[in-house]
Enzyme design. Structure first.
Site, PDB file in Angstrom:
ATOM      1  N   CYS A  18      59.042  47.389  21.981  1.00 50.28           N
ATOM      2  CA  CYS A  18      59.876  46.566  21.123  1.00 50.28           C
ATOM      3  C   CYS A  18      59.901  47.131  19.715  1.00 50.28           C
ATOM      4  O   CYS A  18      59.205  48.092  19.416  1.00 50.28           O
ATOM      5  CB  CYS A  18      59.299  45.158  21.041  1.00 50.28           C
ATOM      6  SG  CYS A  18      59.176  44.346  22.642  1.00 50.28           S
ATOM      7  N   GLY A  45      64.855  47.988  21.424  1.00 52.21           N
ATOM      8  CA  GLY A  45      64.980  46.799  22.245  1.00 52.21           C
ATOM      9  C   GLY A  45      66.349  46.193  22.167  1.00 52.21           C
ATOM     10  O   GLY A  45      66.862  45.958  21.073  1.00 52.21           O
ATOM     11  N   ASN A 119      54.771  44.501  19.471  1.00 52.40           N
ATOM     12  CA  ASN A 119      55.200  45.672  20.211  1.00 52.40           C
ATOM     13  C   ASN A 119      53.969  46.246  20.897  1.00 52.40           C
ATOM     14  O   ASN A 119      53.017  46.615  20.224  1.00 52.40           O
ATOM     15  CB  ASN A 119      55.810  46.692  19.254  1.00 52.40           C
ATOM     16  CG  ASN A 119      56.085  48.038  19.908  1.00 52.40           C
ATOM     17  OD1 ASN A 119      56.098  49.053  19.232  1.00 52.40           O
ATOM     18  ND2 ASN A 119      56.297  48.062  21.209  1.00 52.40           N
ATOM     19  N   GLY A 120      54.020  46.314  22.212  1.00 49.49           N
ATOM     20  CA  GLY A 120      52.880  46.843  22.959  1.00 49.49           C
ATOM     21  C   GLY A 120      52.581  45.989  24.162  1.00 49.49           C
ATOM     22  O   GLY A 120      53.398  45.152  24.557  1.00 49.49           O
ATOM     23  N   TYR A 262      60.578  60.657  23.248  1.00 49.15           N
ATOM     24  CA  TYR A 262      61.788  59.947  23.649  1.00 49.15           C
ATOM     25  C   TYR A 262      62.117  58.724  22.812  1.00 49.15           C
ATOM     26  O   TYR A 262      63.252  58.514  22.413  1.00 49.15           O
ATOM     27  CB  TYR A 262      61.673  59.506  25.118  1.00 49.15           C
ATOM     28  CG  TYR A 262      62.807  58.600  25.549  1.00 49.15           C
ATOM     29  CD1 TYR A 262      64.079  59.108  25.785  1.00 49.15           C
ATOM     30  CD2 TYR A 262      62.622  57.231  25.673  1.00 49.15           C
ATOM     31  CE1 TYR A 262      65.128  58.282  26.143  1.00 49.15           C
ATOM     32  CE2 TYR A 262      63.671  56.389  26.025  1.00 49.15           C
ATOM     33  CZ  TYR A 262      64.930  56.927  26.264  1.00 49.15           C
ATOM     34  OH  TYR A 262      65.952  56.115  26.606  1.00 49.15           O
TER      35      TYR A 262
HETATM   36  P1  AMP Z   1      65.788  59.719  35.309  1.00 47.67           P
HETATM   37  O1  AMP Z   1      67.256  59.852  35.417  1.00 47.67           O
HETATM   38  O2  AMP Z   1      65.281  58.491  36.022  1.00 47.67           O
HETATM   39  O3  AMP Z   1      65.021  60.937  35.699  1.00 47.67           O
HETATM   40  O4  AMP Z   1      65.466  59.432  33.763  1.00 47.67           O
HETATM   41  C1  AMP Z   1      65.513  60.479  32.858  1.00 47.67           C
HETATM   42  C2  AMP Z   1      66.418  60.131  31.712  1.00 47.67           C
HETATM   43  O5  AMP Z   1      66.067  58.855  31.188  1.00 47.67           O
HETATM   44  C3  AMP Z   1      66.254  61.128  30.600  1.00 47.67           C
HETATM   45  O6  AMP Z   1      67.545  61.490  30.131  1.00 47.67           O
HETATM   46  C4  AMP Z   1      65.466  60.412  29.530  1.00 47.67           C
HETATM   47  O7  AMP Z   1      65.929  60.744  28.238  1.00 47.67           O
HETATM   48  C5  AMP Z   1      65.679  58.953  29.826  1.00 47.67           C
HETATM   49  N1  AMP Z   1      64.439  58.153  29.696  1.00 47.67           N
HETATM   50  C6  AMP Z   1      63.174  58.569  29.748  1.00 47.67           C
HETATM   51  N2  AMP Z   1      62.311  57.541  29.596  1.00 47.67           N
HETATM   52  C7  AMP Z   1      63.051  56.438  29.438  1.00 47.67           C
HETATM   53  C8  AMP Z   1      62.751  55.052  29.212  1.00 47.67           C
HETATM   54  N3  AMP Z   1      61.503  54.617  29.150  1.00 47.67           N
HETATM   55  N4  AMP Z   1      63.791  54.194  29.099  1.00 47.67           N
HETATM   56  C9  AMP Z   1      65.057  54.625  29.182  1.00 47.67           C
HETATM   57  N5  AMP Z   1      65.407  55.932  29.395  1.00 47.67           N
HETATM   58  C10 AMP Z   1      64.427  56.826  29.513  1.00 47.67           C
END
Ligand code: AMP
Length: 503
Positions: A18, A45, A119-120, A262
Site C-alpha cells: 500500500c 494501491g 503498508n506491509g 518493480y
Molecule cells: P507474469 O506475466 O505473471 O509473468 O508477470 C510479469 C509481469 O508482471 C512483469 O511485466 C512485471 O513487471 C509485472 N509484475 C511483477 N510483479 C508484479 C506485482 N506484484 N504486481 C503486478 N505486476 C507485477
C-alpha cells in the site's frame, strides 16, 4: 495471521502492499496535500483510498473504494477539516474486494482518537487478535491494521504515546510502515527491519511522512531522510519540526529488494538510492552477466524501461564477452519496439489465465519496423507466472523477429511474498517448479537469463543480509510458520503478561 506453504497471504484479507502518508501543517488545511500525495502514491494501491484528519477537536474520515480520483469529490474534501491528517491507498487483490479492510482505519476511544495507515503484512496478527478478543476487544475487519490500532489504543489508556508505540512494536512481528494520527499528532513508524519504505519530507509550512519521496516532490517539499528501521517519528503539531525515537534496534535490516526492482516509482529515492538509477545499474549488471549481441534491445513498457536503458548503455561499452568495443562497433541498438495501451489496467490482477492473456495482447503491441527481420532482446523486471513473457515472445515472432531473447532484471521468483506484495502462490509461480531452461522452453524464447542475487545486492549497494530476498531464495527474514528463515528472528510471546513499562 500465519500462512501455510504456498498459500497467498493476499487472498486472506490481510493488509497489503500500500501507500501511506501523514501531514502536519502550520495552520493550513492538510486535506489537499494529503489528496495530492495519495495521487503520487497511486501506483502502490488502486483498490481503495482514504484520508483521516483532525481539527484539534474532532476526527474526520473519508474512505472509499476505487482510485484516488474517484474516491473523493469536492464536498468530501471540504468535510475533512484540520491541519493534521493521514492518508492511504490500498493495493488490489486477486480475491474479494473487501471494503472493511479499506484504510485509514479510525477509532475513537477513552484517550482520544486514532487513525492508522499501514503498508506491509504482520505475520502474528492472528495471535494478537485472539489475545485482544479474549480481553474484550471487538473487531470489525479481518485485517491486521485493526489489530495494531486496538493494541495501541489499549496501551494508550495506561501510558504515554512513545511507550505505547514501543510496546505495540514489541508485540507485532512482520513488515510495517505506518502513519498514525493520535488526535492531531501525526506519527510515522517503520518496522525494526525496515522492510517497506517510509521517508520524511519538509514542506514550506510543515512536515510530511510518506511511503515514497515522489509524494514529497509532488508537494514541492524536500526529502529530509528515510524513517530509520525501528524508529518512531512524531511531527510537531505546529508544523515546525519533528522528534525522533529509536525504539527498537536490530543488527540487520530486511529491505524489500522488489521495491527497487518493480514496485516503487523510478523517481523516488528509497534508502538513499534513486530507484531509476538502481534499475539502470541492475540493467548494466544484466549485460555484464548475460549480455547477448542482438540487433536491438527493447524494454517491456513500462516495467523494463530503466533496466533496458542501463543494459544498452553497458552494451555500448563492452561486448557480450566483456571486451572493449572496437571503433565503429556501436553495440546493441536501444529501441522502443513495444507500445503500451495505457488505458488497460494491470494484467496481473485479472482473475483467470484466459483474461490475463487477453489483457497482455490488449496492453502491448509491437512496432513492426523495429522488429521485422531482426534479432531482438526484450527486457523486463520480473517473470511471475510467465504470462507476459510467453505472449510477448510469440507476438514478436509473429511480427517477424528472427530471434527473441529475454533478459530479466531480477532473480527467478520461486516463493510467495508474505510481506505484502501480491506475488501469486507457489503453484502459480513459473520458476517455483521449473529450471531457467524449462522456462525458456515454456515461453519459447531463443535464450533466457535472470540476474543473480549478488548483482542485486551490489546494485543496491548493500549486503544480502540486509535485504529481504524471500521471494527469490525461499528464506525469509521473519519468523513465518512453515517457512525457513535466513536469520535469528523470533516472534514475540503473545498473551502473557504485558511488557514492562521500563523496557
Ligand atoms: P507474469 O506475466 O505473471 O509473468 O508477470 C510479469 C509481469 O508482471 C512483469 O511485466 C512485471 O513487471 C509485472 N509484475 C511483477 N510483479 C508484479 C506485482 N506484484 N504486481 C503486478 N505486476 C507485477
Amino acid at each position: 495471521m500465519t500462512h501455510g506453504r504456498g498459500e497467498n497471504p493476499q487472498r486472506t484479507g490481510m493488509t497489503e502492499k500500500c501507500g501511506v502518508v501523514g501531514v502536519s501543517l502550520d495552520g493550513r488545511e492538510a486535506t489537499r496535500p494529503l489528496y495530492y500525495a495519495l495521487y503520487a502514491l497511486q501506483h502502490r494501491g488502486q483498490e481503495s483510498a482514504g484520508i483521516v484528519t483532525h481539527d484539534g477537536f474532532q476526527q474526520h474520515s473519508h474512505v472509499e473504494m476505487g482510485l484516488v480520483g474517484d474516491a473523493f469529490d469536492p464536498s468530501d474534501l471540504e468535510g475533512l477539516a484540520g491541519a493534521a491528517g493521514i492518508g492511504h491507498v490500498r493495493y488490489p487483490t486477486a480475491g474479494s474486494v473487501d471494503s472493511s479492510c479499506a484504510q485509514p482505519f479510525s477509532v475513537s476511544f477513552k484517550s482520544g482518537s486514532l487513525g492508522l495507515s499501514h503498508n506491509g503484512n504482520l505475520v502474528n496478527a492472528e495471535e494478537i487478535r485472539d489475545d485482544l478478543a479474549g480481553k474484550g476487544h471487538a473487531f470489525t475487519s479481518d485485517g491486521d491494521t485493526e489489530v495494531i490500532a486496538h493494541d495501541l489504543a489499549r496501551n494508550l489508556l495506561e501510558e504515554d504515546l512513545v511507550r505505547a508505540v514501543k510496546h505495540t512494536m514489541q508485540r507485532i512481528h512482520g513488515s510495517y510502515s505506518l502513519t498514525i494520527s493520535h488526535d492531531d499528532t501525526i506519527l510515522g513508524v517503520r518496522d525494526p527491519q525496515g522492510n517497506r519504505p517510509l521517508c520524511i519530507g519538509k514542506l514550506e509550512d510543515g512536515y510530511v511522512i510518506a511511503s515514497e519521496s515522489a509524494a514529497i516532490d509532488t508537494l514541492d517539499g524536500e526529502l529530509v531522510r528515510d524513517v530509520r528501521p525501528g524508529e518512531l517519528v512524531v511531527l510537531h503539531d505546529d508544523g515546525q519540526g519533528f522528534d525522533s525515537y529509536q525504539l527498537i534496534e536490530r543488527e540487520r535490516t530486511a529491505h524489500c529488494f522488489f521495491e527497487h526492482v518493480y514496485f516503487a516509482r523510478p523517481d523516488s529515492v528509497i534508502d538513499e538510492e534513486l530507484v531509476y538509477e538502481v534499475r539502470r545499474g541492475l540493467g548494466r549488471k544484466l549485460w555484464e552477466e548475460s549480455g547477448v549481441e542482438t540487433d536491438v534491445v527493447m524494454p517491456v513498457p513500462d516495467s523494463g524501461r530503466a533496466f533496458a536503458s542501463g543494459y544498452a548503455d553497458a552494451a555500448d561499452e563492452t561486448t557480450a564477452d566483456g571486451q572493449a568495443r572496437a571503433e565503429g562497433d556501436d553495440g546493441v541498438e536501444f529501441a522502443e519496439g513495444l507500445m503500451k495501451n495505457r488505458y488497460v489496467g494491470r494484467t496481473f490482477i485479472m482473475p483467470t489465465q484466459d483474461e490475463r492473456e487477453r489483457a497482455v495482447r490488449l496492453k502491448l503491441n509491437p512496432i513492426k519496423s523495429t522488429v521485422e527481420g531482426k534479432t531482438v532482446t526484450i527486457i523486463d523486471d520480473s517473470i511471475v507466472r510467465g504470462t507476459t513473457s510467453r505472449q510477448l515472445v510469440s507476438l514478436l515472432r509473429d511480427s517477424g523477429a528472427k530471434e527473441v531473447h529475454m533478459r530479466i532484471g531480477a532473480p527467478p521468483i520461486v516463493a510467495p511474498c508474505y510481506m505484502g506484495i501480491d506475488m501469486a502462490s507457489r503453484e502459480e509461480l513459473i520458476a517455483a517448479g521449473n529450471s531457467t531452461e524449462e522456462i525458456r522452453e515454456e515461453i519459447s524464447a531463443d535464450s533466457l537469463a535472470y540476474l543473480s542475487t549478488d548483482a542485486v545486492a551490489e546494485a543496491l549497494k548493500t549486503d544480502h543480509e540486509d535485504l529481504c530476498l524471500g521471494c527469490v531464495t525461499g528464506e525469509y527474514p521473519y519468523d513465518i510458520e512453515g517457512e525457513p528463515t535466513d536469520r535469528k528472528v523470533t516472534r514475540p510471546e503473545i498473551g502473557g503478561s504485558r511488557v514492562s513499562a521500563d523496557d
